[in-house]
Design a protein around this motif. Sequence first.
Motif, PDB file in Angstrom:
ATOM      1  N   VAL A  81       0.813  -1.229   0.000  1.00  0.00           N
ATOM      2  CA  VAL A  81       0.000   0.000   0.000  1.00  0.00           C
ATOM      3  C   VAL A  81       0.846   1.279   0.000  1.00  0.00           C
ATOM      4  O   VAL A  81       0.304   2.359  -0.249  1.00  0.00           O
ATOM      5  N   PHE A  84      -6.836  -0.552   3.159  1.00  0.00           N
ATOM      6  CA  PHE A  84      -6.483  -1.529   2.118  1.00  0.00           C
ATOM      7  C   PHE A  84      -5.652  -2.667   2.709  1.00  0.00           C
ATOM      8  O   PHE A  84      -5.839  -3.824   2.353  1.00  0.00           O
ATOM      9  N   ALA A 124      -5.391  -5.315  -1.256  1.00  0.00           N
ATOM     10  CA  ALA A 124      -4.253  -5.464  -2.160  1.00  0.00           C
ATOM     11  C   ALA A 124      -3.872  -6.935  -2.188  1.00  0.00           C
ATOM     12  O   ALA A 124      -3.443  -7.471  -1.173  1.00  0.00           O
ATOM     13  N   THR A 183      -2.616  -1.437  -7.011  1.00  0.00           N
ATOM     14  CA  THR A 183      -2.954  -0.753  -5.764  1.00  0.00           C
ATOM     15  C   THR A 183      -2.571   0.733  -5.745  1.00  0.00           C
ATOM     16  O   THR A 183      -3.401   1.565  -5.348  1.00  0.00           O
TER      17      THR A 183
END
Lengths: 821, 159
Positions: free
Chosen positions: A22, B92, B98, B104
């Motif tokens: 992320v 996430f 993800a 992502t």
Amino acid sequence: MTKNDFAVVGQPLPKVDAWAKVVGETRYADDFFLPRMAYAKLLRSSHAHARIRAIDTARARAVPGVYAVVTGADLPPVKFGILPVSQDEEALCTDKVRMVGDPIAAVAAVDEETAEQACRLIDVTYEAQPALMSIFDSLAHPEVRIHEYGDGPNVHKNVALQFGDVDGALAGADLVREDVFFFEGNTHLPMEQHAAVAQWASDGKLTLWSSTQTPHYVHRVLAKALDTPAAHIRVIATPVGGGFGGKTDPFSHEIVACQLSKLTGRPVKIALTREEVFYTHRGRHPVLMWIKTGFTRRGDITGCHLRTWLDGGAYGSYGVASTFYTGVINPVTYKIPVYKFEGARIFTNKPPCGPKRGHGTPQPRFALECQLDKAAEQLGLDPADLRRRIVAEPFTKTANHLTVTTIGLGECIDKVVEASDWRAKRSRYGVTAAAQGGSREEGSEPPSPKRPGIGIACSAYMTGAGTAIYWNDMPHSGVIVRADRSGGVAILCGATDIGQGSDSVLAYLTAEVLGLEPVDVQVFPADTSLTPVDLGSYSSRVTLMCGMATIQAAGRLRDAIFKAVARKLEVDPAALVARERKIGVSADWDKAVSFARAVELGEAMHGVLAFPGSYAPPKRAGKYKGGGVGPSPCYSYSACVVELTVDEETGVVDLRDVWVAHDVGRALNPLLAEGQVEGSIYMGIGEALMEEQVFRKGLHKQPSMLEYKSPTTLETPEIHTILVETDDPEGPFGAKEVGQGPLLPVIPAIANAIHHALGIRIDEVPITPDKILKALELKRRGKPARVGPERLPLFTFKKPVVVESAFGQPADTIGVRPFQS
Amino acid sequence: MKVRIALTVNDELHEALVPVHKTLLEVLREDLGLIGTKHGCELGECGTCTVLVDGKPVLSCLALPLEAEGRRITTIEGLAEGARLHPLQQAFAELGAAQCGYCTPGILLTAAALLSERPGPTRQEVKEALAGNLCRCTGYTKILDAVELAALRMERIRT
């Protein structure tokens, strides 16, 4: 062990690599930039089928900034391929190209642009040959040969297996159905294009970083194709940006990058373009199918006979396995007492097909489940009830000698029927109800052209192939778990994380066994020089095989530490437990020692603490030729209900809701298991309604992400996942596969729901609006409302291998596995 | 022909000498070392390479760096505030949105632009905002869930 005994297993934890992903820190293959690195491009064939008469690279070599140009003549004269029986690929074609996109030469240069420009200056003289673009073409033109090997002109593989007296069983049936289906090919479309970086160092040792699902097989192929000892080659699989089977073969660009690095003395990167990925392919085979099944009045199957013709494309790839897979898995789902399968894979001048999620099984699953729907209708049975009735028996063998352990399919069917309100909707929606005005609201509104329907289908899938790609007696998966006085634990394993979460599963299981948190475990995956061999991320094998090896290795480490702690605490090692980062006796937990202290004691007693774990599946291959494809330690089961509307005026299908109940054995992490189900459903939707890999005169008709339609957020319906746990004795803490199986029932469930909505049968995928409108038009004209294949090839299958059916024989409760003790 | 460009990326000024036709995607990855921005097609079809320019999602594979001079570029590396993750990143990670992670960064930035413009979006609005970002792993389900969770948490912080 009951659910409550677990600390980590069963928790909806984040993946161990989630944080890196992320924030954009994860380094995929194309994110490797090494000092002095050269960029390479491949020159690919513009012909679908041609002899190569000459290759002139002089102009390319003269381009400023070009470091090296290679052709097939610069490589060892060997062919390679993923299967030992299909060694038919060249890294760079020398005498012949068999498809548009076949690699012929490569250039390494200062940058990609220069390499591309130089590629365009390579002159290739072709002598065109007729291009064979379909199964029918290839069989009709035996005088044109794509390959010189196989089971006949342009026939790669011809197989026939028979288990019991199928003709007799069909003769005794109350209803016999014969149906023909076609499943168009489609491709994986991972978001990451393949990339590889090679560094052939001055000490003669080679390292390749590649976006591959199978570093071990790439390692073996590099040794062969580069004629270099495997011991001097290191393959590192970088985190893979989506695989789905598309990064499971060894590829030309991987071999060529290595050779160019050797020649230039520089690291070399090759990153494929999206268009190249469409040609590299190895995706879903187009399959034409004929299926004949006998039923009793009550819906029991008396016997089944299936024929499949696979359009293999230009090379072997996994095709021999794919061919068997179109036939061998169907009997795992339902009671099929006798069974006959005939299959053939045909070479064509298209990009080669191979494994895509569900490998070879979505096609016959589509055929069988649509046929069951038709039979239920004829017999006046509810299609959910019919399936519920014929679910296979757990811990028995199938007609084709596969050993099945736990089966949660009955529960899966019950769960989706209930969750979707199947019974009410089945009678309220649909063409019969519509004829009675049942689905229309009372009032003045004009009737909507959108007809609702609901359909069901089921499936089964293997949890790991029971045999390796090449026959051997070694482990399929190995791990090393080590701990040192820091209290840190590391796990080394050849497994490749392709997004499915294999790194996380390794950490979860190690933490579970040692009483730690996943964050305490460092995972080192997929490096052929450091990590014990794991065969790769394919056939839904990783959680089970790496998981079992991990439990063994971590268990050995725990035993060694327990021995040392027991001496210190003066207790019996058997009284110790590991939890909350401590080791001690439950009744006397105050005296428990910290894990780090326990490791110190262990190191002092035993020396270095590093323990291996090995796994190989139980040897259960049927004792007949071809019996090696299909056996698996255990099988997962799925049931799917789809609710949709179809617009009678436009033929557009609008999915409303999809329910899948999946027997996962045990969800080691329910969050990740759900994610696999959701992704599978999504991918099934794309295959059912829009995705197709189609060609015109050798050229891909839609080699881009805009033209190759795949579902976006707007086409993806609400997905409802139900996990069913059966605690399988073969799996790690009872777990079975979840990454592929849930895709399988989605496609026929959609086809069956469309039939429910409109009374039409679309017997081929993708089910596009034009096919729906065509079927509606046939219906209006009073003709059979079916769109699907109209003809089958003229083809003689091999004389079948005839074996007794093993149907219903009891299975061993648990198989004997190598390396178990 | 090379040109000198000055780009403000994640609040830092970067200068580079680059061929004039290089895309913003290429300059970010190859010249500035910001490899968090990925590419799926380099034809403007998949949304993977999305970055924010003045807070709006832009496909960096179709943008020229010259056009972005003097504007505020945000890449995935700039979404967190220092070591503090954006609520979207947190959600996430927690919800498994993800899988392979390759799409992502583009999805996170597109969602961040949505949430700054429309704090409490409906699920349909989230779907529409993300319709240009392809993901092949998740079936979008956990992505939509995560955007909704992040929106909820951001709402709570504000109120």
